[in-house]
Design an enzyme around this catalytic site. Structure first.
Site: not given
Length: 444
Positions: A101, A240, A244
């Site tokens: 992430s 990012d 998400d």
């Protein structure tokens, strides 16, 4: 039962250090394959972000799934929400995302989606953990799974994203900066907004395997703000590494976080008669969001931090809008998980239908100053249980006198204690957060 490997967002860590090693990830693929093969369809989708380690981990997962007799469908660099969507449309048994992430390139992780595009239920994760304790045994040669790559995954997802923007509206005449953080949206997000009519200035779209989230993207929105001002753009959007999360910037360079995005989307849904129930935020959500929604008569509830807990509460209440101040925004009328591009399109819909600039749309919410201090701690210790920490928290809460909040929690992905203090006066809450953080540090 305590989890050994799965955190709040799958398995995550530093590449080359257990458990993010080729041998463990291969066994994880095998264990997941063993559990999933009992449920029906024997194919699994695999997507990844742009980290250099993704190639290695993708091959390891592919080998493990094959050893369990499952077919691996490889999609290459693909946003997390795209994997969730494509898992449904391909009717796969599961989707797997290789990503850490918003973390730096040297971290990576593995997270799973079930056949319906939602995070795996806890009981399935626990079953996978149980299989990991067994010896890896390969199926018979005739039963080994195959692997294939699909080339049109990005195009399918682009069309899906565009379908969430009303067909009677257009972004014609809108100038926007799109920052993909050198992550998985780099070949998707600019195309989505351009094809809907916007003039797009793209940054953070040159991944090299090492530059993901490095000074760009939703965790470094200052780069986006500077570009918006430089280009005299109407607004900017930043994602990012795995796409998400969403952060936005208005034409003045003001950075708009997830709480303000939730407010804009909820207010537009209310205005257009599409709001179902209320809004789910988290324990970290700004009090300003709660008060602004209260003014509009929109119910608000707080879930534990983590998009899986937001989604759980949304489903429990039957509400359709939820998210986190970090920029995870879930619009269940459109998709099954947090999706940065889809969330941005909901805000752009509000801009078009209200015929207002982004700066005007966000003006109905006044954020309380909120200070977050991260304190690193040694695994196995629990500084939150220390008397000195609890006494300092009680003292600060007394000083805030109901016009603010204190929240201490352990990160679900890193060995950090997050100290959050919120109140009406910034310097006061900054001092309070430092006082508590010092007590947390002293506790170990």
């Amino acid at each position: 039962m305590a989890r050994k490997y799965f955190g709040t967002d799958g398995v995550r860590g530093k590449v080359g250090e257990y458990p993010i090693t080729p041998d463990f990830v291969m066994k994880l693929g095998w264990a997941a394959g063993k559990v999933l093969s009992k449920k029906g369809t024997r194919k699994v989708l695999i997507g990844k972000d742009t980290r250099i380690s993704g190639y290695m981990l993708e091959s390891a997962l592919e080998a493990g799934l094959s050893a369990a007799g499952l077919k691996a469908i490889l999609m290459g660099p693909m946003p997390t929400p795209a994997v969730a969507y494509l898992t449904r449309t391909f009717r796969a048994e599961a989707g797997i995302v290789i990503s850490a992430s918003h973390n730096p390139y040297y971290d990576n992780g593995i997270k799973f989606f079930s056949a319906d595009g939602t995070k795996l239920p806890d009981e399935v994760e626990m079953a996978i953990e149980a299989e990991l304790d067994h010896e890896l045994k390969c199926v018979e040669s005739a039963e080994l799974g195959k692997a294939l790559r699909i080339d049109d995954a990005a195009g399918r997802y682009i069309e899906f994203c565009k379908s969430t923007f009303p067909s009677n509206l257009s972004l014609e005449g809108l100038k926007m900066v799109v920052d993909c953080g050198h992550g998985a949206t780099y070949h998707i997000a600019p195309s989505v907004f351009r094809e809907l009519g916007a003039e797009v200035i793209a940054i953070g779209c040159s991944p090299d395997g090492l530059n993901i989230n490095d000074g760009v993207g939703s965790t470094a929105p200052e780069a986006l703000a500077a570009k918006v001002l430089e280009c005299k753009a109407d607004l900017g959007v930043a994602f990012d590494g795995d796409g998400d999360r969403l952060v936005m910037v208005d034409n003045t360079g003001y950075i708009i976080d997830g709480d303000e995005i939730l407010y804009i989307i909820a207010r537009d849904a209310l205005r257009n008669g599409r709001l179902k129930g209320g809004v789910v935020g988290t324990l970290m959500a700004n009090m300003g969001l709660e008060l602004a929604l209260q003014t509009l008569g929109i119910p608000f509830a707080r879930a534990k931090v983590g998009d899986r807990y937001v989604l759980e509460m949304m489903n429990e209440k039957g509400w359709r809008i939820g998210g986190e101040n970090s920029g995870h925004i879930i619009c269940l009328d459109q998709t099954t998980t947090g999706d940065g591009i889809v969330a941005a399109l909901q805000v752009l819909t509000a801009i078009c239908t209200a015929e207002m600039p982004l700066a005007k749309l966000r003006s109905g919410m006044n954020k309380f100053p909120q200070v977050l201090v991260n304190v690193r701690f040694a695994e196995g210790r629990d500084p939150l249980a220390a008397d000195a920490v609890q006494q300092e928290v009680a003292k600060v809460e007394q000083e805030l006198a109901g016009r603010g909040r204190v929240l201490l929690r352990k990160s679900g992905t890193e060995p950090l204690i997050r100290v959050m203090v919120e109140g009406e006066h910034e310097q006061q809450v900054r001092d309070m957060a430092q006082r508590i953080a010092q007590q947390v540090e002293s506790a170990f």
